[in-house]
Design an enzyme around this catalytic site. Structure first.
Site, mmCIF file in Angstrom:
data_model
loop_
_atom_site.group_PDB
_atom_site.id
_atom_site.type_symbol
_atom_site.label_atom_id
_atom_site.label_comp_id
_atom_site.label_asym_id
_atom_site.label_seq_id
_atom_site.Cartn_x
_atom_site.Cartn_y
_atom_site.Cartn_z
ATOM 1 N N ASP A 91 28.008 -13.591 57.659
ATOM 2 C CA ASP A 91 28.483 -14.970 57.486
ATOM 3 C C ASP A 91 28.301 -15.425 56.040
ATOM 4 O OD1 ASP A 91 29.606 -17.320 58.345
ATOM 5 O OD2 ASP A 91 27.769 -18.131 59.209
ATOM 6 N N GLY B 263 32.946 -17.802 52.889
ATOM 7 C CA GLY B 263 33.615 -19.027 52.452
ATOM 8 C C GLY B 263 32.731 -19.837 51.508
ATOM 9 N N HIS C 233 35.972 -13.359 51.132
ATOM 10 C CA HIS C 233 36.140 -12.248 52.075
ATOM 11 C C HIS C 233 36.299 -10.928 51.312
ATOM 12 C CE1 HIS C 233 36.256 -15.109 55.252
ATOM 13 N NE2 HIS C 233 37.445 -15.597 54.966
ATOM 14 N N LEU D 237 26.313 8.406 60.733
ATOM 15 C CA LEU D 237 26.290 7.002 61.152
ATOM 16 C C LEU D 237 27.544 6.640 61.958
ATOM 17 C CD1 LEU D 237 25.031 4.080 60.683
ATOM 18 C CD2 LEU D 237 26.531 3.948 58.697
HETATM 19 C C1 IPE Z 1 30.486 -15.625 63.036
HETATM 20 O O1 IPE Z 1 30.676 -16.440 61.945
HETATM 21 C C2 IPE Z 1 31.624 -14.665 63.147
HETATM 22 C C3 IPE Z 1 31.672 -13.635 62.116
HETATM 23 C C4 IPE Z 1 30.783 -13.421 61.191
HETATM 24 C C5 IPE Z 1 32.820 -12.765 62.192
HETATM 25 P P1 IPE Z 1 31.385 -17.868 62.062
HETATM 26 O O2 IPE Z 1 31.391 -18.448 60.703
HETATM 27 O O3 IPE Z 1 32.698 -17.735 62.729
HETATM 28 O O4 IPE Z 1 30.406 -18.644 63.041
HETATM 29 P P2 IPE Z 1 30.135 -20.191 63.226
HETATM 30 O O5 IPE Z 1 31.476 -20.851 63.339
HETATM 31 O O6 IPE Z 1 29.402 -20.651 62.011
HETATM 32 O O7 IPE Z 1 29.292 -20.288 64.458
HETATM 33 C C1 IPE Z 2 32.179 -14.845 57.489
HETATM 34 O O1 IPE Z 2 32.285 -15.806 56.512
HETATM 35 C C2 IPE Z 2 33.441 -14.054 57.674
HETATM 36 C C3 IPE Z 2 34.187 -14.377 58.900
HETATM 37 C C4 IPE Z 2 33.789 -15.207 59.829
HETATM 38 C C5 IPE Z 2 35.468 -13.743 59.056
HETATM 39 P P1 IPE Z 2 32.865 -17.244 56.790
HETATM 40 O O2 IPE Z 2 34.337 -17.231 56.511
HETATM 41 O O3 IPE Z 2 32.494 -17.732 58.134
HETATM 42 O O4 IPE Z 2 32.134 -18.088 55.659
HETATM 43 P P2 IPE Z 2 31.514 -19.544 55.778
HETATM 44 O O5 IPE Z 2 30.647 -19.572 56.983
HETATM 45 O O6 IPE Z 2 32.677 -20.481 55.906
HETATM 46 O O7 IPE Z 2 30.762 -19.719 54.513
HETATM 47 MG MG MG Z 3 30.947 -18.812 58.858
#
Ligand code: IPE
Ligand code: IPE
Ligand code: MG
Length: 239
Positions: free
Chosen positions: A19, A22, A36, A130
């Site tokens: 996570d 973004g 990403h 792995l």
């Molecule tokens: C969890 O992250 C899903 C992935 C890392 C693919 P999200 O960013 O989607 O989760 P929430 O919305 O913060 O719970």
């Molecule tokens: C994790 O990063 C990647 C996916 C969920 C695909 P995010 O896109 O959720 O990044 P944040 O949480 O908005 O920072």
């Molecule tokens: Mg996220």
């Protein structure tokens, strides 16, 4: 902070909620897709490090069932990155003896992604180092419902009686059939939630949450998580 010790127990299976891509991008005034893109480098570092220290399974949460709610442009960018990763990295997977598997509702992905995935899965099927498990369009509740439906049908067909259902049989009906449960669950970006990831399988996983955004999570950070795991006392309900 204790250092990672190659002599101590290494988690057989590490699962990561990747996570913060973004937020990483936002902090740099960049579009989210750049976050990403940067996250893909951390995937490579995690693969290398897990291979090096002898982890058997690495499961990466790449796209959740709920992530379909994101703007179409972001979903398209993520699918593009997946295609790019598969094309670029399949030779690296071969070189490092890594086998690819997927969990999730892969049928919801664009056909080109499904084909690319199938190709890499087939190419790497004989590798015995792995195992990289990528969770795509994955949601644990959907997975559990799917397993339950299969088992109900098996009961209707007279193949199993309700009282014969065991935890093992249930596990074998999930997408993760045949894989050990995660020993260590890592979540980057400091959120204290599991976001529909491996709910059944993480019953006794050790949880490690770091504030680092996923693109900043490299070899050193992963070894620190493993060191932290090595300092835990797992009890599984015993004493
Ligand atoms: C969890 O992250 C899903 C992935 C890392 C693919 P999200 O960013 O989607 O989760 P929430 O919305 O913060 O719970
Ligand atoms: C994790 O990063 C990647 C996916 C969920 C695909 P995010 O896109 O959720 O990044 P944040 O949480 O908005 O920072
Ligand atoms: Mg996220």
């Amino acid at each position: 902070m204790a250092a990672y010790d190659p002599e101590k127990e290494i988690p057989r299976h590490i699962a990561i909620i990747m996570d913060g891509n973004g937020r990483w991008a936002k902090a740099r005034d960049l579009p989210r897709r750049e976050g990403h893109r940067a996250g893909a480098d951390s995937v490579e570092a995690a693969l290398e490090t897990c291979g090096e220290i002898g982890v058997e399974y690495l499961t990466l949460y790449a796209f959740s069932s709920e992530n379909w709610k994101r703007p179409e442009a972001e979903v398209t960018a993520l699918m593009g990155l997946l295609a790019h990763f598969l094309k670029e990295k399949t030779p690296t997977l071969m070189k490092n003896n890594i086998r690819l598997q997927v969990i999730g509702q892969v049928e919801r992905l664009p056909a080109s992604n499904r084909r690319a995935l199938q190709k890499t899965i087939t190419t790497t099927a004989g590798n015995d180092g792995l195992t990289l498990v990528v969770a795509l369009s994955y949601g644990s509740r959907e997975e559990i419902l799917g397993a339950t439906r299969k088992l109900m049908q098996a009961a209707i067909d007279g193949e199993i009686k309700p009282e014969e259902l065991t935890a093992e049989r249930f596990s074998d009906s999930l997408d993760t059939a045949g894989m050990p449960d995660p020993d260590l669950l890592i979540r980057t970006s400091g959120e204290y939630r599991v976001s529909n990831f491996l709910l059944w399988q993480i019953s006794y996983a050790e949880i490690y949450i770091t504030k680092d955004y996923w693109p900043d999570f490299g070899r050193d950070q992963l070894l620190e998580a493993v060191a932290d795991y090595q300092g835990r006392q797992r009890r599984f309900g015993g004493i």
